[in-house]
Design an enzyme around this catalytic site. Structure first.
Site, PDB file in Angstrom:
ATOM      1  N   ASN A  32      -6.368 -54.474  24.523  1.00  0.00           N
ATOM      2  CA  ASN A  32      -6.752 -53.184  25.119  1.00  0.00           C
ATOM      3  C   ASN A  32      -7.332 -52.233  24.076  1.00  0.00           C
ATOM      4  O   ASN A  32      -7.563 -51.057  24.363  1.00  0.00           O
ATOM      5  CB  ASN A  32      -5.572 -52.531  25.855  1.00  0.00           C
ATOM      6  N   LEU A  33      -7.515 -52.712  22.864  1.00  0.00           N
ATOM      7  CA  LEU A  33      -8.138 -51.954  21.769  1.00  0.00           C
ATOM      8  C   LEU A  33      -7.347 -50.694  21.408  1.00  0.00           C
ATOM      9  O   LEU A  33      -7.927 -49.735  20.890  1.00  0.00           O
ATOM     10  CB  LEU A  33      -9.598 -51.606  22.109  1.00  0.00           C
ATOM     11  N   ASP A  51      -5.059 -54.680  29.358  1.00  0.00           N
ATOM     12  CA  ASP A  51      -3.696 -54.454  28.879  1.00  0.00           C
ATOM     13  C   ASP A  51      -2.872 -55.718  29.116  1.00  0.00           C
ATOM     14  O   ASP A  51      -2.985 -56.354  30.168  1.00  0.00           O
ATOM     15  CB  ASP A  51      -3.074 -53.261  29.628  1.00  0.00           C
ATOM     16  N   ALA A  74       0.926 -56.101  20.552  1.00  0.00           N
ATOM     17  CA  ALA A  74       2.203 -55.406  20.417  1.00  0.00           C
ATOM     18  C   ALA A  74       1.975 -53.986  19.953  1.00  0.00           C
ATOM     19  O   ALA A  74       0.921 -53.651  19.393  1.00  0.00           O
ATOM     20  CB  ALA A  74       3.094 -56.135  19.399  1.00  0.00           C
ATOM     21  N   TYR A 140      11.413 -50.949  17.281  1.00  0.00           N
ATOM     22  CA  TYR A 140      10.400 -52.016  17.167  1.00  0.00           C
ATOM     23  C   TYR A 140      11.076 -53.366  16.912  1.00  0.00           C
ATOM     24  O   TYR A 140      10.804 -54.351  17.600  1.00  0.00           O
ATOM     25  CB  TYR A 140       9.416 -51.670  16.037  1.00  0.00           C
ATOM     26  N   LYS A 144      11.224 -56.546  19.600  1.00  0.00           N
ATOM     27  CA  LYS A 144      10.786 -57.900  19.237  1.00  0.00           C
ATOM     28  C   LYS A 144      11.922 -58.909  19.464  1.00  0.00           C
ATOM     29  O   LYS A 144      11.700 -60.022  19.928  1.00  0.00           O
ATOM     30  CB  LYS A 144      10.337 -57.926  17.773  1.00  0.00           C
ATOM     31  N   ASN A 169       5.987 -59.368   5.313  1.00  0.00           N
ATOM     32  CA  ASN A 169       4.963 -58.312   5.279  1.00  0.00           C
ATOM     33  C   ASN A 169       3.583 -58.933   5.060  1.00  0.00           C
ATOM     34  O   ASN A 169       3.297 -59.442   3.989  1.00  0.00           O
ATOM     35  CB  ASN A 169       5.261 -57.319   4.149  1.00  0.00           C
ATOM     36  N   VAL A 183       1.702 -51.078   3.260  1.00  0.00           N
ATOM     37  CA  VAL A 183       1.618 -50.517   1.907  1.00  0.00           C
ATOM     38  C   VAL A 183       0.420 -51.086   1.145  1.00  0.00           C
ATOM     39  O   VAL A 183      -0.255 -50.361   0.408  1.00  0.00           O
ATOM     40  CB  VAL A 183       2.939 -50.722   1.116  1.00  0.00           C
ATOM     41  N   ILE A 199       4.015 -43.909  -4.272  1.00  0.00           N
ATOM     42  CA  ILE A 199       5.137 -44.856  -4.318  1.00  0.00           C
ATOM     43  C   ILE A 199       6.404 -44.089  -3.958  1.00  0.00           C
ATOM     44  O   ILE A 199       6.731 -43.088  -4.596  1.00  0.00           O
ATOM     45  CB  ILE A 199       5.263 -45.485  -5.724  1.00  0.00           C
TER      46      ILE A 199
HETATM   47  P1  NAD Z   1      -2.556 -54.868  15.013  1.00  0.00           P
HETATM   48  O1  NAD Z   1      -2.157 -53.519  15.488  1.00  0.00           O
HETATM   49  O2  NAD Z   1      -3.713 -54.978  14.091  1.00  0.00           O
HETATM   50  O3  NAD Z   1      -2.795 -55.844  16.244  1.00  0.00           O
HETATM   51  C1  NAD Z   1      -2.161 -55.687  17.485  1.00  0.00           C
HETATM   52  C2  NAD Z   1      -3.235 -55.799  18.548  1.00  0.00           C
HETATM   53  O4  NAD Z   1      -2.601 -55.699  19.821  1.00  0.00           O
HETATM   54  C3  NAD Z   1      -4.278 -54.691  18.476  1.00  0.00           C
HETATM   55  O5  NAD Z   1      -5.578 -55.246  18.525  1.00  0.00           O
HETATM   56  C4  NAD Z   1      -4.005 -53.845  19.712  1.00  0.00           C
HETATM   57  O6  NAD Z   1      -5.172 -53.203  20.219  1.00  0.00           O
HETATM   58  C5  NAD Z   1      -3.401 -54.865  20.644  1.00  0.00           C
HETATM   59  N1  NAD Z   1      -2.553 -54.264  21.677  1.00  0.00           N
HETATM   60  C6  NAD Z   1      -1.560 -53.365  21.488  1.00  0.00           C
HETATM   61  N2  NAD Z   1      -1.010 -53.044  22.669  1.00  0.00           N
HETATM   62  C7  NAD Z   1      -1.654 -53.780  23.614  1.00  0.00           C
HETATM   63  C8  NAD Z   1      -1.545 -53.878  25.021  1.00  0.00           C
HETATM   64  N3  NAD Z   1      -0.646 -53.157  25.715  1.00  0.00           N
HETATM   65  N4  NAD Z   1      -2.371 -54.719  25.684  1.00  0.00           N
HETATM   66  C9  NAD Z   1      -3.298 -55.444  24.990  1.00  0.00           C
HETATM   67  N5  NAD Z   1      -3.457 -55.379  23.667  1.00  0.00           N
HETATM   68  C10 NAD Z   1      -2.639 -54.549  22.987  1.00  0.00           C
HETATM   69  O7  NAD Z   1      -1.246 -55.509  14.333  1.00  0.00           O
HETATM   70  P2  NAD Z   1      -1.073 -56.855  13.486  1.00  0.00           P
HETATM   71  O8  NAD Z   1      -0.554 -56.453  12.162  1.00  0.00           O
HETATM   72  O9  NAD Z   1      -2.271 -57.713  13.597  1.00  0.00           O
HETATM   73  O10 NAD Z   1       0.143 -57.524  14.275  1.00  0.00           O
HETATM   74  C11 NAD Z   1      -0.018 -58.650  15.130  1.00  0.00           C
HETATM   75  C12 NAD Z   1       1.349 -59.135  15.547  1.00  0.00           C
HETATM   76  O11 NAD Z   1       2.098 -59.543  14.379  1.00  0.00           O
HETATM   77  C13 NAD Z   1       2.203 -58.082  16.244  1.00  0.00           C
HETATM   78  O12 NAD Z   1       2.891 -58.702  17.309  1.00  0.00           O
HETATM   79  C14 NAD Z   1       3.174 -57.620  15.165  1.00  0.00           C
HETATM   80  O13 NAD Z   1       4.384 -57.178  15.726  1.00  0.00           O
HETATM   81  C15 NAD Z   1       3.362 -58.909  14.373  1.00  0.00           C
HETATM   82  N6  NAD Z   1       3.782 -58.680  12.981  1.00  0.00           N
HETATM   83  C16 NAD Z   1       2.931 -58.115  12.070  1.00  0.00           C
HETATM   84  C17 NAD Z   1       3.348 -57.955  10.749  1.00  0.00           C
HETATM   85  C18 NAD Z   1       2.440 -57.350   9.696  1.00  0.00           C
HETATM   86  O14 NAD Z   1       2.870 -57.264   8.535  1.00  0.00           O
HETATM   87  N7  NAD Z   1       1.228 -56.946  10.009  1.00  0.00           N
HETATM   88  C19 NAD Z   1       4.630 -58.340  10.378  1.00  0.00           C
HETATM   89  C20 NAD Z   1       5.476 -58.888  11.340  1.00  0.00           C
HETATM   90  C21 NAD Z   1       5.026 -59.079  12.631  1.00  0.00           C
END
Ligand code: NAD
Length: 309
Positions: A32-33, A51, A74, A140, A144, A169, A183, A199
């Site tokens: 959903n961007l 969505d 998410a 959060y 999850k 991370n 970070v 920091i």
């Molecule tokens: P991100 O925010 O870049 O990507 C999430 C994407 O989900 C986005 O493109 C957003 O537009 C889309 N989105 C959010 N709500 C939505 C909805 N209701 N309907 C449709 N699309 C929706 O985040 P990311 O870092 O790429 O994370 C991806 C996944 O990895 C997530 O599930 C996050 O919880 C998990 N995660 C990420 C990290 C990290 O370090 N980045 C660590 C642990 C887990």
């Protein structure tokens, strides 16, 4: 093979899409961007702006009969989850439920779920393995964990195959500064705008920083392996925030500006995850050292910020 990535316009999802395309998989993305961007979506992908909680997602899944759905969409902002737990739960729990209902319509569709080390909370020992008790410190992490529980029960009741991946991370190109692991992205943005790197605390707190291409590879390893398993996806090494800054400083031609600020309350001190289970069952291990990953990211920033030091 035809696969769906929810959240594929985001940071990790867009790298996963690129890697799948290299393997000649037909890739569809639903996003959903809200935090992702259309500019992250690779060419040759079918993009559906939707969505993840919408009823039409289930119709899409019923019609397209995907082999695999990677569920990444998410709400990933920990602070937002504290200020708006209902929205966080709506996206992360009800969104996951909707994808699971789509999987029930096609029992062969496997769900690979992006979870987080945030489900563990404060570590009782390091490195944290998958048997560590779960006690999230944020809504959060809790949403999850609840999503993980729905996935395991959907398997028990309806046979939906799944693999759950708990990421450490993650860092790499196209990451925004808000999500988990932000970070590194924050440091890079500041480095390339000539601003000091902030920091929090003494900088000796450690995190397990894993490069995004390794996370994409773990998702692909889970397509055929690790059924009904839960896996840490990590490097197994904790690096301090000071070390991170020093590594970036060594790559940068201008002197590094550091700004030490009071520690953030509620931040855990050390985090490091064991990935031995993934190595054995998924036949996956990370390929990028911290030096290699940071170098790739540095070059990406340098290429997109011409004229910067
Ligand atoms: P991100 O925010 O870049 O990507 C999430 C994407 O989900 C986005 O493109 C957003 O537009 C889309 N989105 C959010 N709500 C939505 C909805 N209701 N309907 C449709 N699309 C929706 O985040 P990311 O870092 O790429 O994370 C991806 C996944 O990895 C997530 O599930 C996050 O919880 C998990 N995660 C990420 C990290 C990290 O370090 N980045 C660590 C642990 C887990």
């Amino acid at each position: 093979m035809k696969m769906l990535i929810t959240g594929g316009a985001g940071f990790i999802g867009s790298h996963l899409a690129e890697t799948l395309l290299e393997q000649n998989v037909e890739v569809h993305i639903v996003d959903n961007l809200s935090s992702g961007s259309i500019s992250n979506v690779p060419e040759n992908v079918t993009f559906i702006e939707e969505d993840v909680r919408s009823a039409s997602l289930q119709h899409l899944m019923a019609a397209e009969r995907y082999d695999t759905v990677f569920h990444l969409a998410a709400q990933c902002d920990v602070q937002h989850s504290i200020s708006n737990p209902a929205h966080d739960a709506s996206v992360n729990i009800l969104g996951t439920l909707n994808v699971l209902e789509g999987c029930v319509r096609n029992k062969m569709t496997k769900m690979i779920f992006s979870s987080t080390s945030g489900v563990y909370g404060n570590p009782e020992y390091l490195p944290v393995d998958e048997q560590h008790r779960v006690q999230p410190l944020s809504f959060y992490g809790l949403s999850k964990l609840a999503a993980e529980s729905y996935i395991t029960l959907y398997h028990a009741l309806y046979g939906v195959p799944y693999t759950i991946l708990r990421y450490a991370n993650v860092y790499g190109p196209r990451q925004n500064t808000k999500g988990e692991g932000g970070v590194v992205a924050q440091f890079m943005n500041r480095l390339f705008t000539g601003s000091p790197l902030t920091i929090y605390g003494d900088g000796e707190q450690t995190r397990d920083f894993i490069y995004v291409k390794d996370v994409a590879a773990a998702n692909i390893a889970a397509v055929h392996n690790g059924n009904q398993g839960v896996f840490n996806i990590s490097t197994g090494h904790g690096r301090s925030v000071n070390t991170l800054a020093a590594l970036l400083g060594a790559m940068h031609s201008s002197p590094l500006l550091l700004d030490y600020a009071p520690a953030k309350s509620g931040d855990i001190r050390d985090s490091c995850l064991l990935h031995a289970h993934a190595a054995k069952e998924l036949q996956w291990t990370p390929r990028f050292s911290i030096d290699d990953g940071l170098r790739q990211l540095y070059d990406y920033y340098a290429a997109s910020s011409p004229g910067c030091p």
